[in-house]
Structures are given as structure tokens and as C-alpha cells.
Design a protein around this motif. Structure first.
Motif, PDB file in Angstrom:
ATOM      1  N   GLN A  16       0.828  -1.203   0.000  1.00 62.73           N
ATOM      2  CA  GLN A  16       0.000   0.000   0.000  1.00 62.73           C
ATOM      3  C   GLN A  16       0.864   1.255   0.000  1.00 62.73           C
ATOM      4  O   GLN A  16       0.602   2.212  -0.739  1.00 62.73           O
ATOM      5  CB  GLN A  16      -0.922  -0.005   1.218  1.00 62.73           C
ATOM      6  CG  GLN A  16      -1.988   1.082   1.194  1.00 62.73           C
ATOM      7  CD  GLN A  16      -3.053   0.832   2.240  1.00 62.73           C
ATOM      8  OE1 GLN A  16      -2.759   0.322   3.329  1.00 62.73           O
ATOM      9  NE2 GLN A  16      -4.282   1.179   1.931  1.00 62.73           N
ATOM     10  N   ASP A 107      -7.263   0.196 -10.242  1.00 65.41           N
ATOM     11  CA  ASP A 107      -8.624   0.663  -9.966  1.00 65.41           C
ATOM     12  C   ASP A 107      -9.606   0.073 -10.977  1.00 65.41           C
ATOM     13  O   ASP A 107      -9.859   0.658 -12.025  1.00 65.41           O
ATOM     14  CB  ASP A 107      -8.674   2.190 -10.005  1.00 65.41           C
ATOM     15  CG  ASP A 107     -10.007   2.743  -9.529  1.00 65.41           C
ATOM     16  OD1 ASP A 107     -10.915   1.942  -9.222  1.00 65.41           O
ATOM     17  OD2 ASP A 107     -10.147   3.985  -9.466  1.00 65.41           O
ATOM     18  N   SER A 109     -12.699  -0.146 -10.511  1.00 62.27           N
ATOM     19  CA  SER A 109     -13.996   0.527 -10.451  1.00 62.27           C
ATOM     20  C   SER A 109     -14.201   1.353 -11.717  1.00 62.27           C
ATOM     21  O   SER A 109     -15.326   1.708 -12.065  1.00 62.27           O
ATOM     22  CB  SER A 109     -14.105   1.423  -9.216  1.00 62.27           C
ATOM     23  OG  SER A 109     -13.226   2.536  -9.311  1.00 62.27           O
ATOM     24  N   SER A 157      -5.769  -5.807  -7.998  1.00 64.81           N
ATOM     25  CA  SER A 157      -6.361  -4.471  -7.942  1.00 64.81           C
ATOM     26  C   SER A 157      -6.385  -3.945  -6.511  1.00 64.81           C
ATOM     27  O   SER A 157      -6.466  -4.712  -5.556  1.00 64.81           O
ATOM     28  CB  SER A 157      -7.785  -4.522  -8.505  1.00 64.81           C
ATOM     29  OG  SER A 157      -8.402  -3.259  -8.444  1.00 64.81           O
ATOM     30  N   MET A 158      -6.348  -2.629  -6.400  1.00 65.16           N
ATOM     31  CA  MET A 158      -6.456  -1.991  -5.087  1.00 65.16           C
ATOM     32  C   MET A 158      -7.878  -1.542  -4.788  1.00 65.16           C
ATOM     33  O   MET A 158      -8.224  -1.261  -3.647  1.00 65.16           O
ATOM     34  CB  MET A 158      -5.525  -0.771  -5.011  1.00 65.16           C
ATOM     35  CG  MET A 158      -4.062  -1.069  -5.247  1.00 65.16           C
ATOM     36  SD  MET A 158      -3.322  -2.103  -3.967  1.00 65.16           S
ATOM     37  CE  MET A 158      -3.147  -0.946  -2.615  1.00 65.16           C
ATOM     38  N   LYS A 159      -8.713  -1.444  -5.837  1.00 67.70           N
ATOM     39  CA  LYS A 159     -10.028  -0.836  -5.647  1.00 67.70           C
ATOM     40  C   LYS A 159     -11.017  -1.378  -6.664  1.00 67.70           C
ATOM     41  O   LYS A 159     -10.690  -1.563  -7.829  1.00 67.70           O
ATOM     42  CB  LYS A 159      -9.907   0.690  -5.786  1.00 67.70           C
ATOM     43  CG  LYS A 159     -11.188   1.469  -5.576  1.00 67.70           C
ATOM     44  CD  LYS A 159     -10.935   2.961  -5.762  1.00 67.70           C
ATOM     45  CE  LYS A 159     -12.213   3.768  -5.584  1.00 67.70           C
ATOM     46  NZ  LYS A 159     -11.967   5.220  -5.830  1.00 67.70           N
ATOM     47  N   CYS A 160     -12.252  -1.633  -6.198  1.00 66.87           N
ATOM     48  CA  CYS A 160     -13.341  -1.994  -7.098  1.00 66.87           C
ATOM     49  C   CYS A 160     -14.520  -1.063  -6.807  1.00 66.87           C
ATOM     50  O   CYS A 160     -14.370  -0.073  -6.097  1.00 66.87           O
ATOM     51  CB  CYS A 160     -13.739  -3.457  -6.912  1.00 66.87           C
ATOM     52  SG  CYS A 160     -14.521  -3.817  -5.326  1.00 66.87           S
ATOM     53  N   LYS A 161     -15.686  -1.337  -7.364  1.00 57.71           N
ATOM     54  CA  LYS A 161     -16.872  -0.551  -7.057  1.00 57.71           C
ATOM     55  C   LYS A 161     -17.162  -0.612  -5.552  1.00 57.71           C
ATOM     56  O   LYS A 161     -16.777  -1.565  -4.873  1.00 57.71           O
ATOM     57  CB  LYS A 161     -18.080  -1.096  -7.812  1.00 57.71           C
ATOM     58  CG  LYS A 161     -17.968  -1.049  -9.334  1.00 57.71           C
ATOM     59  CD  LYS A 161     -18.165   0.353  -9.860  1.00 57.71           C
ATOM     60  CE  LYS A 161     -18.283   0.330 -11.381  1.00 57.71           C
ATOM     61  NZ  LYS A 161     -18.337   1.693 -11.947  1.00 57.71           N
ATOM     62  N   LYS A 162     -17.849   0.401  -5.052  1.00 62.10           N
ATOM     63  CA  LYS A 162     -18.182   0.442  -3.625  1.00 62.10           C
ATOM     64  C   LYS A 162     -18.919  -0.818  -3.211  1.00 62.10           C
ATOM     65  O   LYS A 162     -18.674  -1.389  -2.148  1.00 62.10           O
ATOM     66  CB  LYS A 162     -19.026   1.680  -3.322  1.00 62.10           C
ATOM     67  CG  LYS A 162     -19.273   1.899  -1.845  1.00 62.10           C
ATOM     68  CD  LYS A 162     -19.966   3.224  -1.588  1.00 62.10           C
ATOM     69  CE  LYS A 162     -20.168   3.468  -0.104  1.00 62.10           C
ATOM     70  NZ  LYS A 162     -20.834   4.776   0.156  1.00 62.10           N
ATOM     71  N   ILE A 191      -8.733  -8.029  -4.773  1.00 60.52           N
ATOM     72  CA  ILE A 191      -9.109  -6.663  -4.412  1.00 60.52           C
ATOM     73  C   ILE A 191      -8.509  -6.391  -3.041  1.00 60.52           C
ATOM     74  O   ILE A 191      -8.936  -6.948  -2.030  1.00 60.52           O
ATOM     75  CB  ILE A 191     -10.628  -6.467  -4.393  1.00 60.52           C
ATOM     76  CG1 ILE A 191     -11.226  -6.880  -5.748  1.00 60.52           C
ATOM     77  CG2 ILE A 191     -10.985  -5.012  -4.096  1.00 60.52           C
ATOM     78  CD1 ILE A 191     -12.719  -7.024  -5.747  1.00 60.52           C
TER      79      ILE A 191
END
Length: 266
Positions: A16, A107, A109, A157-162, A191
Motif C-alpha cells: 500500500q 482501480d 472501479s 487491484s487496489m479498488k473496485c466498485k463500492k 481486491i
């Protein structure tokens, strides 16, 4: 094993931090930011796949004349020829020596970012090894023997949809719109600090004790590993059909599932 999971949490903090630093150190140059992030994932994987494994990146060639898109992190089996040029990079990467392909998409998302990763995965899934690593092939149905000739494809990935279900919906829509067969779809999506989206393409792959029917076992699952997501990442890396037969079970597997995790079909 509690101590091992604690070490992996420290690894997660390091990844991170490196992703955050990449935005600062590579500011103004998107390629530098991307390179820093790729290196963070490569360094983590290299720690758990030391020599004689090698970690590389690039396009993969198979013996049938196909080439994949470039992939950020490739785990090369010890059987892979040492095709390294004067700059230390692999000048040729062949499918029969690749255990796993991992694409870094920070990301997902963002729909375009997700779609690019899925498209890269299709190009990898279309490659074929000449042989698979299953020793007793008669013990498995033919579709598993064929599946084991493919290179497993992961997205980090570090981020997806909320709502993670919205990301699953976008993945399924992409594959439906492109008529993508199951054997060309991504295997696992990591994720960070949330969990894994795992595509159990065939019921024989399902590895948990939950009481699901065979029809449900073949499909998408969300595995909520939370802060142990890197443990889940390693767990699934250790379960793939590699390029060469394994004589024993990977040593890390028994150390990675000491806690109970939520495993849900989606």
C-alpha cells in the motif's frame, strides 16, 4: 498460522505504501507510476516464489504461433529457458514455462481499466501449453485436462466498485457482450484488503467445505479475506495447474487457511 498471517499484513502495508509513493515519485509520468506499482507486486510475488522461479513481464508465445498481450507479472517455472538479454530482461517468454500471469490494474472501479484487464486475460487464455502438469490424467475429465494446458490469469487491484457486486455485474456483462467462453475468462481477481473474486470454472476446482450443489460450485464466488487478502492471493497461486508437475503439495497451502472466511456465490 497466526504468525504467517501477521507477516502478510505487514507485506500488505508495504505494498500500500509503495502504491502511494508511486503516485508521488512518478508524478507527471503515468508510465513511471505504472512501473512502480508493477514492481511492488513483482517484489511481493518474488518473495514467495524465489529462485529457481523467476519473475518477469511481457508477452507470452505458445508453440502454436499465438502471442498474448504484455502482462505485468509472470511467474516463470524453473523449467523456463534462461532467455535473458544483456539488460536482464527475458527476450522470449514461452507458454510451457509460465505458471501464472498476473496483471496489475489498480482501480477496476473504472470500467475501461477493468475491460482492459479482462481483454488481456482473454489473450493469455487463448494460449496453450503442449502438455499439462496433471500426472494421473485418467483420473480427471477431459475438460480439466484441457483446462490445465492454459496459463492461469489473475488481476491484482487496489479498488473496485463500492459494492463489489456491481463489479461482478460489469465483468459478467463484458463476457456476455463479447461472447467469451468460460475457458477464456479470468481466474482470480484480487481486491486489496477486501477479498478475492474467484471464477471456479468447473466444479472440480471448488476447494471449500460449504454445502453447495455442483451447479453452484461452478461459478463466481466472492471470498471475503479482508486484511488477509494477500494470504488468499498466495493460497490461490498455490492451487493453479503449473507448467510442470508438482511432486508434493505446495508447502504454503496449509499455513494460509487457519482462519474462517466468508465464501459466497455471486
Amino acid at each position: 498460522m497466526k504468525e504467517f498471517l501477521e507477516i502478510l499484513k505487514l507485506d500488505a502495508s508495504e505494498i500500500q505504501t509503495r502504491f502511494i509513493r508511486s503516485s508521488i515519485e512518478g508524478k507527471g509520468t503515468s508510465q513511471e507510476v505504472s512501473d512502480f506499482r508493477e514492481h511492488a507486486v513483482q517484489s511481493f510475488v518474488e518473495r514467495y516464489y524465489p529462485f529457481p522461479y523467476r519473475i518477469s513481464k511481457g508477452g507470452i508465445y505458445d508453440s502454436y504461433g499465438k502471442r498474448s498481450d504484455s502482462v505485468d507479472c509472470l511467474i516463470l517455472n524453473p523449467n523456463h529457458p534462461h532467455t535473458v538479454d544483456s539488460r536482464g530482461k527475458h527476450s522470449l517468454i514461452i507458454a510451457d514455462g509460465v505458471d501464472v500471469a498476473i496483471e496489475v490494474k489498480p482501480d477496476i472501479s473504472v470500467k475501461n481499466e477493468l475491460h482492459r484487464g479482462l481483454t488481456q486475460g482473454i489473450s493469455v487464455a487463448q494460449l496453450r501449453r503442449q502438455n499439462n502438469a496433471i500426472i494421473f490424467k485418467k483420473n480427471f475429465p477431459e475438460y480439466i485436462n484441457e483446462y490445465a494446458k492454459q496459463i492461469p490469469f489473475f488481476i491484482f487491484s487496489m479498488k473496485c466498485k463500492k459494492n463489489v457486486l456491481d463489479t461482478i455485474k460489469e465483468i459478467k456483462e463484458f463476457y456476455t457482450e463479447n461472447n467469451t467462453p468460460i475457458n477464456e475468462q479470468v481466474d482470480v481477481i484480487i481486491i486489496f484488503n477486501l477479498g478475492l473474486l474467484v471464477n471456479y470454472k468447473y466444479k472440480e476446482q471448488f476447494c471449500w467445505n460449504q454445502e453447495y450443489s455442483d451447479e453452484v460450485k461452478a461459478g463466481w464466488f466472492f471470498e471475503e479475506w479482508k486484511e488477509d487478502t494477500l494470504a488468499g492471493f498466495l493460497f490461490h497461486l498455490n492451487r493453479v495447474y503449473s507448467a510442470e508437475p508438482r511432486m508434493t503439495e505446495p508447502i504454503l497451502t496449509k499455513y494460509l487457511t487457519g482462519n474462517k472466511y466468508t465464501i459466497l456465490p455471486v
